[in-house]
Write a protein that holds these residues in place. Sequence first.
Motif, PDB file in Angstrom:
ATOM      1  N   ARG A  46      22.791 -54.387  -4.951  1.00 35.27           N
ATOM      2  CA  ARG A  46      21.531 -53.891  -5.525  1.00 35.27           C
ATOM      3  C   ARG A  46      20.473 -53.709  -4.431  1.00 35.27           C
ATOM      4  NH1 ARG A  46      19.659 -50.404  -8.328  1.00 35.27           N
ATOM      5  NH2 ARG A  46      17.454 -50.683  -8.575  1.00 35.27           N
ATOM      6  N   ILE A  47      20.372 -54.672  -3.539  1.00 34.66           N
ATOM      7  CA  ILE A  47      19.411 -54.581  -2.431  1.00 34.66           C
ATOM      8  C   ILE A  47      19.772 -53.405  -1.527  1.00 34.66           C
ATOM      9  CG2 ILE A  47      18.613 -55.731  -0.324  1.00 34.66           C
ATOM     10  CD1 ILE A  47      19.007 -58.407  -1.913  1.00 34.66           C
ATOM     11  N   THR A  48      21.056 -53.261  -1.224  1.00 32.64           N
ATOM     12  CA  THR A  48      21.523 -52.163  -0.383  1.00 32.64           C
ATOM     13  C   THR A  48      21.208 -50.819  -1.022  1.00 32.64           C
ATOM     14  OG1 THR A  48      23.292 -53.546   0.506  1.00 32.64           O
ATOM     15  CG2 THR A  48      23.561 -51.161   0.712  1.00 32.64           C
ATOM     16  N   GLU A  49      21.446 -50.711  -2.324  1.00 31.72           N
ATOM     17  CA  GLU A  49      21.157 -49.461  -3.030  1.00 31.72           C
ATOM     18  C   GLU A  49      19.670 -49.127  -2.973  1.00 31.72           C
ATOM     19  OE1 GLU A  49      22.797 -47.354  -6.992  1.00 31.72           O
ATOM     20  OE2 GLU A  49      22.060 -49.398  -7.269  1.00 31.72           O
ATOM     21  N   ASP A  50      18.820 -50.142  -3.108  1.00 40.01           N
ATOM     22  CA  ASP A  50      17.375 -49.917  -3.008  1.00 40.01           C
ATOM     23  C   ASP A  50      16.982 -49.424  -1.618  1.00 40.01           C
ATOM     24  OD1 ASP A  50      17.040 -50.701  -5.643  1.00 40.01           O
ATOM     25  OD2 ASP A  50      16.295 -52.707  -5.147  1.00 40.01           O
ATOM     26  N   ILE A  51      17.589 -49.994  -0.592  1.00 41.23           N
ATOM     27  CA  ILE A  51      17.292 -49.580   0.780  1.00 41.23           C
ATOM     28  C   ILE A  51      17.720 -48.138   1.007  1.00 41.23           C
ATOM     29  CG2 ILE A  51      17.913 -49.945   3.213  1.00 41.23           C
ATOM     30  CD1 ILE A  51      18.091 -52.996   2.472  1.00 41.23           C
TER      31      ILE A  51
END
Length: 102
Positions: A46-51
């Motif tokens: 999820r964090i990676t997708e946001d980045i």
Amino acid sequence: MDKGIINAEWLATMVAGIIFNQGKAKLFNVLESQLDGGPKLHATKRITEDIIAGISQNAADLIRDTLGDWQEEVEVGPEADLTAEEVKELEDEYKQIESIIK
């Protein structure tokens, strides 16, 4: 041959789509190879997708700001041999990227 119009918004969406989809796929592969499934993997994805979404947005903004109201008439080749399902998938992907970069 048919004619069509491409513009800065179309280019911004296409570039953002490449960055988002390819970046996400490659990073998710790395994450999945390093982390066992579960909450930690899910949170990291999820964090990676946001980045990646943020980077895609920045690239789209740069294209829009640089090219402004640019547009160009182009020749479009013969219709691709796509099924209705493939056309729907492409439309859905385009809409997803539009929502990410807006």
